[in-house]
Design a protein around this motif. Structure first.
Motif, PDB file in Angstrom:
ATOM      1  N   TYR A  16      11.328   7.594   9.623  1.00 10.03           N
ATOM      2  CA  TYR A  16      11.264   6.251  10.201  1.00 10.03           C
ATOM      3  C   TYR A  16       9.829   6.019  10.659  1.00 10.03           C
ATOM      4  O   TYR A  16       9.336   6.749  11.513  1.00 10.03           O
ATOM      5  CB  TYR A  16      12.221   6.126  11.383  1.00 10.03           C
ATOM      6  N   ILE A  17       9.183   5.026  10.070  1.00 10.86           N
ATOM      7  CA  ILE A  17       7.782   4.779  10.376  1.00 10.86           C
ATOM      8  C   ILE A  17       7.656   3.407  11.022  1.00 10.86           C
ATOM      9  O   ILE A  17       8.107   2.404  10.455  1.00 10.86           O
ATOM     10  CB  ILE A  17       6.934   4.830   9.089  1.00 10.86           C
ATOM     11  N   ASN A  18       7.077   3.371  12.227  1.00  7.66           N
ATOM     12  CA  ASN A  18       6.841   2.086  12.888  1.00  7.66           C
ATOM     13  C   ASN A  18       5.677   1.396  12.211  1.00  7.66           C
ATOM     14  O   ASN A  18       4.590   1.950  12.111  1.00  7.66           O
ATOM     15  CB  ASN A  18       6.533   2.291  14.369  1.00  7.66           C
ATOM     16  N   LEU A  19       5.912   0.176  11.745  1.00  2.00           N
ATOM     17  CA  LEU A  19       4.882  -0.556  11.014  1.00  2.00           C
ATOM     18  C   LEU A  19       4.140  -1.497  11.951  1.00  2.00           C
ATOM     19  O   LEU A  19       4.705  -1.968  12.939  1.00  2.00           O
ATOM     20  CB  LEU A  19       5.537  -1.363   9.895  1.00  2.00           C
ATOM     21  N   PRO A  20       2.876  -1.784  11.633  1.00  2.00           N
ATOM     22  CA  PRO A  20       2.151  -2.751  12.467  1.00  2.00           C
ATOM     23  C   PRO A  20       2.815  -4.122  12.352  1.00  2.00           C
ATOM     24  O   PRO A  20       3.261  -4.495  11.267  1.00  2.00           O
ATOM     25  CB  PRO A  20       0.743  -2.772  11.851  1.00  2.00           C
ATOM     26  N   PRO A  21       2.908  -4.843  13.467  1.00  4.89           N
ATOM     27  CA  PRO A  21       3.542  -6.168  13.427  1.00  4.89           C
ATOM     28  C   PRO A  21       2.649  -7.176  12.703  1.00  4.89           C
ATOM     29  O   PRO A  21       1.489  -6.910  12.435  1.00  4.89           O
ATOM     30  CB  PRO A  21       3.706  -6.529  14.896  1.00  4.89           C
ATOM     31  N   ASN A  22       3.213  -8.338  12.415  1.00  7.74           N
ATOM     32  CA  ASN A  22       2.482  -9.461  11.826  1.00  7.74           C
ATOM     33  C   ASN A  22       1.879  -9.168  10.451  1.00  7.74           C
ATOM     34  O   ASN A  22       0.887  -9.775  10.070  1.00  7.74           O
ATOM     35  CB  ASN A  22       1.364  -9.953  12.762  1.00  7.74           C
ATOM     36  N   VAL A  23       2.462  -8.208   9.739  1.00  8.72           N
ATOM     37  CA  VAL A  23       2.048  -7.989   8.355  1.00  8.72           C
ATOM     38  C   VAL A  23       3.250  -8.343   7.487  1.00  8.72           C
ATOM     39  O   VAL A  23       4.343  -7.835   7.726  1.00  8.72           O
ATOM     40  CB  VAL A  23       1.634  -6.510   8.117  1.00  8.72           C
ATOM     41  N   PRO A  24       3.075  -9.247   6.514  1.00 15.69           N
ATOM     42  CA  PRO A  24       4.223  -9.609   5.671  1.00 15.69           C
ATOM     43  C   PRO A  24       4.803  -8.375   4.984  1.00 15.69           C
ATOM     44  O   PRO A  24       4.045  -7.527   4.503  1.00 15.69           O
ATOM     45  CB  PRO A  24       3.627 -10.578   4.635  1.00 15.69           C
ATOM     46  N   SER A  25       6.138  -8.307   4.933  1.00 19.97           N
ATOM     47  CA  SER A  25       6.767  -7.086   4.443  1.00 19.97           C
ATOM     48  C   SER A  25       6.372  -6.745   3.002  1.00 19.97           C
ATOM     49  O   SER A  25       6.309  -5.581   2.636  1.00 19.97           O
ATOM     50  CB  SER A  25       8.286  -7.168   4.579  1.00 19.97           C
ATOM     51  N   LYS A  26       6.079  -7.770   2.185  1.00 20.37           N
ATOM     52  CA  LYS A  26       5.728  -7.423   0.802  1.00 20.37           C
ATOM     53  C   LYS A  26       4.336  -6.813   0.675  1.00 20.37           C
ATOM     54  O   LYS A  26       3.954  -6.372  -0.399  1.00 20.37           O
ATOM     55  CB  LYS A  26       5.935  -8.599  -0.151  1.00 20.37           C
ATOM     56  N   GLN A  27       3.599  -6.756   1.777  1.00 23.28           N
ATOM     57  CA  GLN A  27       2.286  -6.104   1.754  1.00 23.28           C
ATOM     58  C   GLN A  27       2.393  -4.582   1.854  1.00 23.28           C
ATOM     59  O   GLN A  27       1.458  -3.870   1.548  1.00 23.28           O
ATOM     60  CB  GLN A  27       1.422  -6.609   2.920  1.00 23.28           C
ATOM     61  N   PHE A  28       3.537  -4.094   2.347  1.00 23.68           N
ATOM     62  CA  PHE A  28       3.696  -2.649   2.514  1.00 23.68           C
ATOM     63  C   PHE A  28       4.072  -1.988   1.195  1.00 23.68           C
ATOM     64  O   PHE A  28       4.745  -2.589   0.367  1.00 23.68           O
ATOM     65  CB  PHE A  28       4.783  -2.337   3.563  1.00 23.68           C
ATOM     66  N   PHE A  29       3.625  -0.772   1.037  1.00 24.06           N
ATOM     67  CA  PHE A  29       4.067  -0.015  -0.129  1.00 24.06           C
ATOM     68  C   PHE A  29       4.435   1.398   0.283  1.00 24.06           C
ATOM     69  O   PHE A  29       3.988   1.903   1.305  1.00 24.06           O
ATOM     70  CB  PHE A  29       2.989   0.008  -1.228  1.00 24.06           C
ATOM     71  N   CYS A  30       5.283   2.018  -0.530  1.00 20.84           N
ATOM     72  CA  CYS A  30       5.671   3.404  -0.310  1.00 20.84           C
ATOM     73  C   CYS A  30       5.842   4.032  -1.684  1.00 20.84           C
ATOM     74  O   CYS A  30       6.565   3.499  -2.519  1.00 20.84           O
ATOM     75  CB  CYS A  30       6.975   3.473   0.470  1.00 20.84           C
ATOM     76  N   LYS A  31       5.134   5.119  -1.907  1.00 21.08           N
ATOM     77  CA  LYS A  31       5.199   5.809  -3.195  1.00 21.08           C
ATOM     78  C   LYS A  31       5.766   7.199  -2.934  1.00 21.08           C
ATOM     79  O   LYS A  31       5.189   7.971  -2.164  1.00 21.08           O
ATOM     80  CB  LYS A  31       3.787   5.889  -3.778  1.00 21.08           C
ATOM     81  N   ILE A  32       6.919   7.486  -3.528  1.00 17.01           N
ATOM     82  CA  ILE A  32       7.578   8.779  -3.327  1.00 17.01           C
ATOM     83  C   ILE A  32       7.464   9.589  -4.614  1.00 17.01           C
ATOM     84  O   ILE A  32       7.916   9.145  -5.669  1.00 17.01           O
ATOM     85  CB  ILE A  32       9.073   8.595  -2.970  1.00 17.01           C
ATOM     86  N   GLN A  33       6.815  10.741  -4.517  1.00 14.08           N
ATOM     87  CA  GLN A  33       6.750  11.656  -5.650  1.00 14.08           C
ATOM     88  C   GLN A  33       7.518  12.916  -5.282  1.00 14.08           C
ATOM     89  O   GLN A  33       7.919  13.081  -4.138  1.00 14.08           O
ATOM     90  CB  GLN A  33       5.294  11.975  -5.980  1.00 14.08           C
ATOM     91  N   SER A  34       7.706  13.828  -6.231  1.00 17.08           N
ATOM     92  CA  SER A  34       8.579  14.970  -5.950  1.00 17.08           C
ATOM     93  C   SER A  34       8.080  15.824  -4.784  1.00 17.08           C
ATOM     94  O   SER A  34       8.871  16.418  -4.071  1.00 17.08           O
ATOM     95  CB  SER A  34       8.779  15.818  -7.194  1.00 17.08           C
ATOM     96  N   LYS A  35       6.758  15.887  -4.574  1.00 18.39           N
ATOM     97  CA  LYS A  35       6.271  16.661  -3.419  1.00 18.39           C
ATOM     98  C   LYS A  35       5.201  15.912  -2.640  1.00 18.39           C
ATOM     99  O   LYS A  35       4.342  16.527  -2.006  1.00 18.39           O
ATOM    100  CB  LYS A  35       5.734  18.029  -3.882  1.00 18.39           C
ATOM    101  N   HIS A  36       5.235  14.584  -2.683  1.00 18.69           N
ATOM    102  CA  HIS A  36       4.187  13.815  -2.011  1.00 18.69           C
ATOM    103  C   HIS A  36       4.724  12.440  -1.626  1.00 18.69           C
ATOM    104  O   HIS A  36       5.548  11.874  -2.338  1.00 18.69           O
ATOM    105  CB  HIS A  36       2.992  13.651  -2.964  1.00 18.69           C
TER     106      HIS A  36
END
Length: 141
Positions: A16-36
Motif C-alpha cells: 500500500y503506497i500513499n500517493l501525493p495528492p492532487n495528481v490525476p490518477s492516470k498520471q501514476f504508473f506501476c510496472k511489475i516484473q517477476s523480481k522488480h
C-alpha cells in the motif's frame, strides 16, 4: 518517511503506497516484473524502483488506485513462502516478526487444508515449520 505498508497471505503480498495528492490518477504508473517493481508519476523518475525479495507471477499480479493509495497485489511464485519484506532492503521484518508471520501463514495453511476446523487458538511450541515445505509441501491448485 514510510514509502509503503504491506501485508501477506499464503498466496500474495499486498503493498500500500500513499500517493501525493492532487495528481490525476492516470498520471501514476506501476510496472511489475517477476523480481522488480517500479512506481511513479509519468514523466518523472520512479519513486519506487526496487528488486523484490522473491519472484512473483506477473500474470496474476496487478495494481489499483483508491483514495490516494496505490494497492499492489503481488502473486507469490512460491505459495506459502514467508516474505520478510516485499522489497530488498526495505521495511524488513526482524527475526521475531518473521517468526510470527511464519506462524500466521502456517495457521492459514492449516485452515485452508482443513476448512471445518478452527485454528485461531493454535499455538506452536518451539520453532514454527516453514508453511511452504511442512508435511510434504503445499498443495497448489
Amino acid at each position: 518517511m514510510k514509502v509503503f505498508e504491506w501485508d501477506q497471505t499464503l498466496e500474495e503480498v499486498n503493498m500500500y503506497i500513499n500517493l501525493p495528492p492532487n495528481v490525476p490518477s492516470k498520471q501514476f504508473f506501476c510496472k511489475i516484473q517477476s523480481k522488480h517493481v517500479e512506481v511513479g508519476i509519468k514523466g518523472n523518475p520512479p519513486y519506487l524502483n526496487h528488486d523484490l525479495t522473491s519472484p512473483v507471477k506477473t500474470d496474476c499480479s496487478f495494481w489499483t488506485l483508491e483514495d490516494d493509495i496505490m494497492h499492489i497485489t503481488l502473486q507469490k511464485r512460491d505459495k506459502g513462502q514467508t516474505w520478510a519484506s516485499p522489497i530488498v532492503g526495505e521495511g524488513q521484518l526482524d527475526p521475531y516478526s518473521t517468526d510470527l508471520e511464519q506462524k500466521r501463514l502456517m495457521l492459514q495453511r492449516f485452515q485452508e487444508e482443513n476448512p471445518g476446523f478452527d485454528f485461531s487458538q493454535a499455538q506452536f511450541n518451539g520453532g514454527c515449520p516453514d508453511p511452504r515445505t511442512f508435511m510434504g509441501g503445499i498443495r497448489s491448485d
